[in-house]
Design an enzyme around this catalytic site. Structure first.
Site, short mmCIF file in Angstrom:
data_model
loop_
_atom_site.label_atom_id
_atom_site.label_comp_id
_atom_site.label_asym_id
_atom_site.label_seq_id
_atom_site.Cartn_x
_atom_site.Cartn_y
_atom_site.Cartn_z
CB SER A 143 1.29 -0.22 -2.55
OG SER A 143 0.70 -0.01 -3.81
CE1 TYR A 156 5.69 -3.46 -5.32
CE2 TYR A 156 3.39 -3.13 -5.94
CZ TYR A 156 4.58 -2.63 -5.43
OH TYR A 156 4.66 -1.32 -5.04
CE LYS A 160 5.39 -2.73 -1.40
NZ LYS A 160 6.25 -1.65 -0.92
N1 LIG Z 1 5.97 4.33 -7.65
C1 LIG Z 1 4.76 3.89 -7.30
O1 LIG Z 1 3.77 4.03 -8.05
C2 LIG Z 1 4.56 3.22 -5.99
C3 LIG Z 1 5.60 2.80 -5.19
N2 LIG Z 1 5.34 2.20 -3.98
C4 LIG Z 1 6.42 1.73 -3.14
O2 LIG Z 1 7.30 2.80 -2.84
C5 LIG Z 1 8.62 2.27 -2.63
C6 LIG Z 1 9.60 3.07 -3.45
O3 LIG Z 1 9.30 2.88 -4.83
P1 LIG Z 1 9.72 3.90 -5.96
O4 LIG Z 1 10.34 5.10 -5.40
O5 LIG Z 1 8.57 4.04 -6.86
O6 LIG Z 1 10.81 3.02 -6.73
P2 LIG Z 1 12.21 3.38 -7.39
O7 LIG Z 1 12.53 2.23 -8.28
O8 LIG Z 1 12.21 4.74 -7.95
O9 LIG Z 1 13.21 3.38 -6.14
C7 LIG Z 1 13.41 2.20 -5.43
C8 LIG Z 1 14.47 2.44 -4.38
O10 LIG Z 1 14.63 1.22 -3.65
C9 LIG Z 1 15.98 0.83 -3.67
N3 LIG Z 1 16.11 -0.61 -3.65
C10 LIG Z 1 15.57 -1.51 -4.50
N4 LIG Z 1 15.95 -2.74 -4.17
C11 LIG Z 1 16.76 -2.61 -3.09
C12 LIG Z 1 17.48 -3.53 -2.29
N5 LIG Z 1 17.44 -4.84 -2.53
N6 LIG Z 1 18.21 -3.05 -1.27
C13 LIG Z 1 18.28 -1.72 -1.02
N7 LIG Z 1 17.62 -0.80 -1.75
C14 LIG Z 1 16.87 -1.25 -2.77
C15 LIG Z 1 16.55 1.43 -4.93
O11 LIG Z 1 17.94 1.58 -4.74
P3 LIG Z 1 19.06 1.09 -5.79
O12 LIG Z 1 18.56 1.41 -7.16
O13 LIG Z 1 20.24 1.89 -5.35
O14 LIG Z 1 19.22 -0.36 -5.58
C16 LIG Z 1 15.83 2.77 -4.97
O15 LIG Z 1 16.48 3.70 -4.14
C17 LIG Z 1 8.55 0.79 -2.96
O16 LIG Z 1 8.44 0.04 -1.77
C18 LIG Z 1 7.27 0.67 -3.78
O17 LIG Z 1 6.69 -0.60 -3.64
C19 LIG Z 1 4.07 2.02 -3.53
C20 LIG Z 1 3.02 2.42 -4.29
C21 LIG Z 1 3.18 3.04 -5.56
C1 LIG Z 2 4.85 -0.07 -9.68
C2 LIG Z 2 3.42 0.30 -9.90
O1 LIG Z 2 3.28 1.23 -10.91
C3 LIG Z 2 2.84 0.92 -8.70
O2 LIG Z 2 3.21 0.18 -7.57
C4 LIG Z 2 2.24 0.21 -6.73
O3 LIG Z 2 2.32 -0.22 -5.61
C5 LIG Z 2 1.03 0.86 -7.30
O4 LIG Z 2 -0.04 0.05 -7.17
C6 LIG Z 2 1.36 1.03 -8.73
O5 LIG Z 2 0.80 -0.02 -9.46
#
Ligand SMILES: NC(=O)C1=CN([C@@H]2O[C@H](COP(=O)(O)OP(=O)(O)OC[C@H]3O[C@@H](n4cnc5c(N)ncnc54)[C@H](OP(=O)(O)O)[C@@H]3O)[C@@H](O)[C@H]2O)C=CC1
Ligand SMILES: C[C@H](O)[C@@H]1OC(=O)[C@H](O)[C@@H]1O
Length: 253
Positions: A143, A156, A160
Site C-alpha cells: 500500500s 495497519y 503494509k
Molecule cells: N482499497 C484500498 O484503498 C487499498 C487496499 N489495499 C490492500 O489491498 C488488499 C485488498 O483490499 P480491498 O480489495 O480494498 O478490500 P476488500 O475488503 O474489498 O476485500 C478484502 C478481501 O480479503 C479477504 N479477506 C479478508 N480477511 C481475510 C482472511 N482472514 N482470510 C481470507 N481472506 C480474507 C476478503 O474475503 P472475505 O470477505 O470472503 O473474508 C476479501 O475478499 C488488502 O491487502 C488491502 O490492504 C492497499 C492499498 C489501498
Molecule cells: C483502507 C484505506 O482506505 C486504504 O488502505 C490503504 O492501504 C490506503 O492507504 C488507503 O488508506
C-alpha cells in the site's frame, strides 16, 4: 495473451482488488485459484466470471491468519489446476480505529491477517514453485500506507510496510530459484475496506483533491500492474515496488 495457460493464485479474491485481479488475470489467459475468508457468494461470482472467460477456476475457503490455510490453499490449487506460476498475496483488513484506545484484539487480528497471513502464504507458494523448478512470480498487495501514516491506521500501516519488506527479502531468498518477488502499492481504491471511512464526504473530497489524476482508484486499476509483474514482460524485475495511486504520494503542493 500475457498470461496464456499460466496458473495464478490470488488470496482474498471474493471482493474488491483481489476479485478484479483474479478476473483480470483470466482475461489475459490464466487459470485462477482464489482464496476467500467468508464471502461464499462473492467467491462464487469470481469463479463464474473466470469460467465465462473460458478459463478454469477454483475457490478455496480459509482464514489466512491460520498457517494451515496456506498449505491447504496451495495444495488445493495444485490438485485442481496442476501448478503455481504466479502468486498474488492480496487478502487484508483495515478496521479503522484510534491509536490511544486500540483494542489489543484489533491490533493482533490485523497483524495476523495482513502480516502473518502474507508470510505463510508466500512461503507455501514459494515452496511449490521451488519444487516445480522453473521459477515464478510473487506479487504482494502492499500500500501507499507502507510509506506514509494514517491517524486511524496505526495497526495497519506497519503491516503494509512489513509486506513490502517481505517482498524485498524474498526477492533475495528466492532469486536463485528464478522466483521474482515484487510489491504493488495501491493508493485509495474504492472497495468495501474503506466504504465506511469514505462515507464521510469531507474526507472523501479531501482524498480526491490530493490525487493529480483527479479520481479515487477502482479495483480494475490494479489489473494492468499485476499482469505486468506476473508476466515475462517483467522478467528482470524483482525486489521492486510500484505505486498505483493516481499520483497521490508525490502530491505535496
Ligand atoms: N482499497 C484500498 O484503498 C487499498 C487496499 N489495499 C490492500 O489491498 C488488499 C485488498 O483490499 P480491498 O480489495 O480494498 O478490500 P476488500 O475488503 O474489498 O476485500 C478484502 C478481501 O480479503 C479477504 N479477506 C479478508 N480477511 C481475510 C482472511 N482472514 N482470510 C481470507 N481472506 C480474507 C476478503 O474475503 P472475505 O470477505 O470472503 O473474508 C476479501 O475478499 C488488502 O491487502 C488491502 O490492504 C492497499 C492499498 C489501498
Ligand atoms: C483502507 C484505506 O482506505 C486504504 O488502505 C490503504 O492501504 C490506503 O492507504 C488507503 O488508506
Amino acid at each position: 495473451m500475457l498470461l496464456e495457460n499460466k496458473v495464478v493464485l490470488v488470496t482474498g479474491a471474493s471482493a474488491g482488488i483481489g476479485r478484479a485481479v483474479a478476473i483480470g488475470c483470466a482475461r489475459h489467459g490464466a487459470d485462477v485459484a482464489i482464496n476467500f475468508g467468508r464471502d461464499t457468494a462473492g467467491a462464487a461470482a469470481a469463479v463464474a466470471a473466470i469460467e465465462a472467460l473460458g478459463r478454469k477456476a477454483v475457490a478455496i475457503q480459509g482464514d489466512v491468519a491460520e498457517p494451515a490455510t496456506a498449505r491447504a490453499f496451495v495444495e488445493g490449487a495444485v490438485a485442481a489446476l496442476g501448478r503455481v506460476d504466479v502468486f498474488v498475496n492480496n487478502a487484508g483488513i483495515c478496521p479503522f480505529h484510534a491509536f490511544l484506545d486500540m483494542p489489543a484484539e484489533t491490533f493482533e487480528r490485523t497483524m495476523r491477517v495482513n502480516m502473518h497471513g502474507a508470510y505463510f502464504m508466500v512461503q507455501a507458494a514459494a515452496n511449490q514453485m521451488v519444487k516445480q523448478g522453473d521459477g515464478g512470480s510473487i506479487i504482494a498487495m502492499s500500500s501507499i500506507s507502507a510509506l506514509v501514516g494514517g491517524e486511524y491506521q496505526t495497526h495497519y500501516t506497519p503491516t503494509k510496510a512489513g509486506v513490502l519488506s517481505l517482498m524485498q527479502s524474498c526477492a533475495i531468498a528466492l532469486g536463485k530459484h528464478g522466483i521474482r518477488c515484487n510489491a504493488l502499492l495501491p493508493g485509495t481504491i474504492l472497495t468495501d475496506i474503506n466504504k465506511d471511512d469514505l462515507a464521510d464526504t469531507g474526507k472523501r473530497t479531501y482524498m480526491e483533491k490530493r490525487i493529480p489524476l483527479g479520481r479515487l482508484g477502482e479495483p480494475d486499476d490494479l489489473v494492468g500492474p499485476t499482469v505486468f509483474l506476473a508476466s515475462d514482460l517483467a522478467r528482470y524485475v524483482t525486489g521492486a515496488s510500484m505505486l498505483v495511486d493516481g499520483g497521490m504520494f508525490v502530491n505535496l503542493q
